[in-house]
Design a protein around this motif. Structure first.
Motif, PDB file in Angstrom:
ATOM      1  N   GLY A 174       0.998  -1.285  -0.061  1.00  0.00           N
ATOM      2  CA  GLY A 174       0.264   0.169   0.214  1.00  0.00           C
ATOM      3  C   GLY A 174       0.791   1.407   0.015  1.00  0.00           C
ATOM      4  N   ASN A 175       2.644   0.658  -0.452  1.00  0.00           N
ATOM      5  CA  ASN A 175       2.847   2.332   0.360  1.00  0.00           C
ATOM      6  C   ASN A 175       3.773   2.535  -1.813  1.00  0.00           C
ATOM      7  N   LEU A 176       3.815   4.470  -2.319  1.00  0.00           N
ATOM      8  CA  LEU A 176       4.024   4.057  -3.491  1.00  0.00           C
ATOM      9  C   LEU A 176       5.769   4.270  -3.199  1.00  0.00           C
ATOM     10  N   ASN A 177       6.046   4.241  -2.398  1.00  0.00           N
ATOM     11  CA  ASN A 177       7.789   4.897  -1.924  1.00  0.00           C
ATOM     12  C   ASN A 177       8.696   4.067  -2.371  1.00  0.00           C
ATOM     13  N   VAL A 178       9.393   4.091  -2.926  1.00  0.00           N
ATOM     14  CA  VAL A 178      10.220   3.327  -3.682  1.00  0.00           C
ATOM     15  C   VAL A 178      12.434   3.849  -3.343  1.00  0.00           C
ATOM     16  N   CYS A 179      12.782   2.961  -3.099  1.00  0.00           N
ATOM     17  CA  CYS A 179      14.090   3.694  -2.481  1.00  0.00           C
ATOM     18  C   CYS A 179      15.010   4.017  -3.630  1.00  0.00           C
ATOM     19  N   PHE A 180      15.688   5.436  -4.028  1.00  0.00           N
ATOM     20  CA  PHE A 180      16.999   4.950  -4.651  1.00  0.00           C
ATOM     21  C   PHE A 180      17.792   4.965  -4.116  1.00  0.00           C
ATOM     22  N   ASP A 181      18.515   5.764  -3.086  1.00  0.00           N
ATOM     23  CA  ASP A 181      19.836   6.308  -2.357  1.00  0.00           C
ATOM     24  C   ASP A 181      20.377   4.092  -1.572  1.00  0.00           C
ATOM     25  N   LYS A 182      20.705   4.189  -2.235  1.00  0.00           N
ATOM     26  CA  LYS A 182      22.177   2.200  -1.817  1.00  0.00           C
ATOM     27  C   LYS A 182      21.890   1.878  -0.260  1.00  0.00           C
ATOM     28  N   THR A 183      22.747   3.644   0.250  1.00  0.00           N
ATOM     29  CA  THR A 183      22.894   3.597   1.500  1.00  0.00           C
ATOM     30  C   THR A 183      21.832   3.508   2.583  1.00  0.00           C
ATOM     31  N   SER A 184      20.521   4.021   1.901  1.00  0.00           N
ATOM     32  CA  SER A 184      19.817   3.796   2.976  1.00  0.00           C
ATOM     33  C   SER A 184      19.299   2.306   3.473  1.00  0.00           C
ATOM     34  N   GLU A 185      18.909   2.354   4.843  1.00  0.00           N
ATOM     35  CA  GLU A 185      19.282   1.251   5.908  1.00  0.00           C
ATOM     36  C   GLU A 185      16.961   0.637   5.776  1.00  0.00           C
ATOM     37  N   GLU A 186      16.283   1.721   5.446  1.00  0.00           N
ATOM     38  CA  GLU A 186      14.926   1.320   4.928  1.00  0.00           C
ATOM     39  C   GLU A 186      14.758   0.592   4.134  1.00  0.00           C
ATOM     40  N   ARG A 187      16.044   0.814   2.977  1.00  0.00           N
ATOM     41  CA  ARG A 187      15.278  -0.090   1.822  1.00  0.00           C
ATOM     42  C   ARG A 187      15.185  -1.724   1.856  1.00  0.00           C
ATOM     43  N   SER A 188      14.766  -2.621   1.167  1.00  0.00           N
ATOM     44  CA  SER A 188      14.570  -3.782   1.413  1.00  0.00           C
ATOM     45  C   SER A 188      13.610  -4.780   0.380  1.00  0.00           C
ATOM     46  N   GLY A 189      13.731  -5.927  -0.052  1.00  0.00           N
ATOM     47  CA  GLY A 189      13.077  -6.303  -1.127  1.00  0.00           C
ATOM     48  C   GLY A 189      14.099  -5.757  -2.708  1.00  0.00           C
ATOM     49  N   SER A 190      13.852  -7.299  -3.162  1.00  0.00           N
ATOM     50  CA  SER A 190      15.273  -6.685  -4.348  1.00  0.00           C
ATOM     51  C   SER A 190      14.517  -6.111  -5.251  1.00  0.00           C
ATOM     52  N   LEU A 191      13.030  -5.415  -5.467  1.00  0.00           N
ATOM     53  CA  LEU A 191      12.494  -4.680  -6.370  1.00  0.00           C
ATOM     54  C   LEU A 191      13.581  -3.500  -6.452  1.00  0.00           C
ATOM     55  N   ASP A 192      13.982  -2.492  -5.197  1.00  0.00           N
ATOM     56  CA  ASP A 192      14.467  -1.750  -4.978  1.00  0.00           C
ATOM     57  C   ASP A 192      16.214  -1.433  -5.255  1.00  0.00           C
ATOM     58  N   ASN A 193      16.550  -3.154  -5.394  1.00  0.00           N
ATOM     59  CA  ASN A 193      17.648  -2.630  -5.599  1.00  0.00           C
ATOM     60  C   ASN A 193      17.588  -2.980  -7.768  1.00  0.00           C
ATOM     61  N   ALA A 194      16.375  -3.367  -8.132  1.00  0.00           N
ATOM     62  CA  ALA A 194      16.612  -3.662  -9.668  1.00  0.00           C
ATOM     63  C   ALA A 194      16.929  -1.842 -10.060  1.00  0.00           C
ATOM     64  N   VAL A 195      15.441  -1.176  -9.173  1.00  0.00           N
ATOM     65  CA  VAL A 195      15.518   0.479  -9.106  1.00  0.00           C
ATOM     66  C   VAL A 195      16.555   1.231  -9.537  1.00  0.00           C
TER      67      VAL A 195
END
Length: 214
Positions: A174-195
């Motif tokens: 339900g969240n539209l936020n996608v993380c682009f920062d490689k150093t962010s600790e909030e990023r999780s899952g493989s989709l962000d890595n692809a982005v």
């Protein structure tokens, strides 16, 4: 008994041979330059202006002895004959006749839709600098075109990847936020890595239309 002098018989034979030779060819005067063209060659190009000029419909049963005058360039006409004989033409590297001028000449004489590739220019080593400049110019133009195509494709890939990540993230969290920062600790899952991999080296500023389309 009547005897026919041999000299008269030989003279008559020579006249007949001369008449046959004349009938087998056609004389043109192109811009002051004389040409003698075989009728067999003209017959191979029956739909052209030259063939019509030499036809009985145009000239009658007794063609004139004088050459038919054509108000065109005499030098270029020689290459028109080369095209008629061989279906291709090789122009001298240092000549004044260009591919464009010869194509216009062929069109004038009734040769329509001639493939420009049948007209080539002889290579001359003294022209190497000019050829190098021409090749370099063509390379730069092609490189610019291919670079634009590559950039457009890369942008499409990036926007599609971001759009896909947003859809999956929203459907699962339900969240539209996608993380682009490689150093962010909030990023999780493989989709962000692809982005992150997709957007590296690419700015998404001013690409709202492309993103919306994706």
């Amino acid at each position: 008994m009547t005897f026919v002098p041999m000299v008269d018989a030989r003279q008559k034979t020579n006249e007949n041979s001369s008449s046959q030779a004349t009938a087998a060819s056609v004389h043109f005067n192109v811009g002051g330059t004389p040409y003698q063209v075989s009728r067999s060659l003209l017959e191979q190009h029956a739909d052209t202006m030259l063939a019509r000029m030499a036809s009985e419909i145009w000239q009658g049963e007794n063609p004139p002895e004088e050459a038919m005058f054509v108000e065109r360039d005499g030098g270029r006409f020689g290459y028109v004959l080369d095209f008629m004989r061989d279906g291709q033409v090789s122009l001298p590297a240092k000549g004044k006749i260009t591919e464009e001028s010869l194509l216009k000449e062929l069109t004038y004489f009734g040769f329509l839709n001639v493939d420009p590739s049948v007209i080539t220019t002889e290579f001359h080593y003294l022209d190497i600098p000019r050829y190098m400049a021409l090749i370099t110019q063509e390379y730069n133009e092609e490189l610019t075109n291919k670079t634009k195509q590559r950039d457009a494709l890369n942008l499409n890939i990036t926007c599609t990847t971001v759009a896909h990540a947003c859809c999956i993230r929203y459907m699962t969290t339900g969240n539209l936020n996608v993380c682009f920062d490689k150093t962010s600790e909030e990023r999780s899952g493989s989709l962000d890595n692809a982005v992150v991999a997709a957007v590296q080296g690419h700015s998404l500023e001013h690409v709202t239309e492309a993103l919306n389309k994706a």
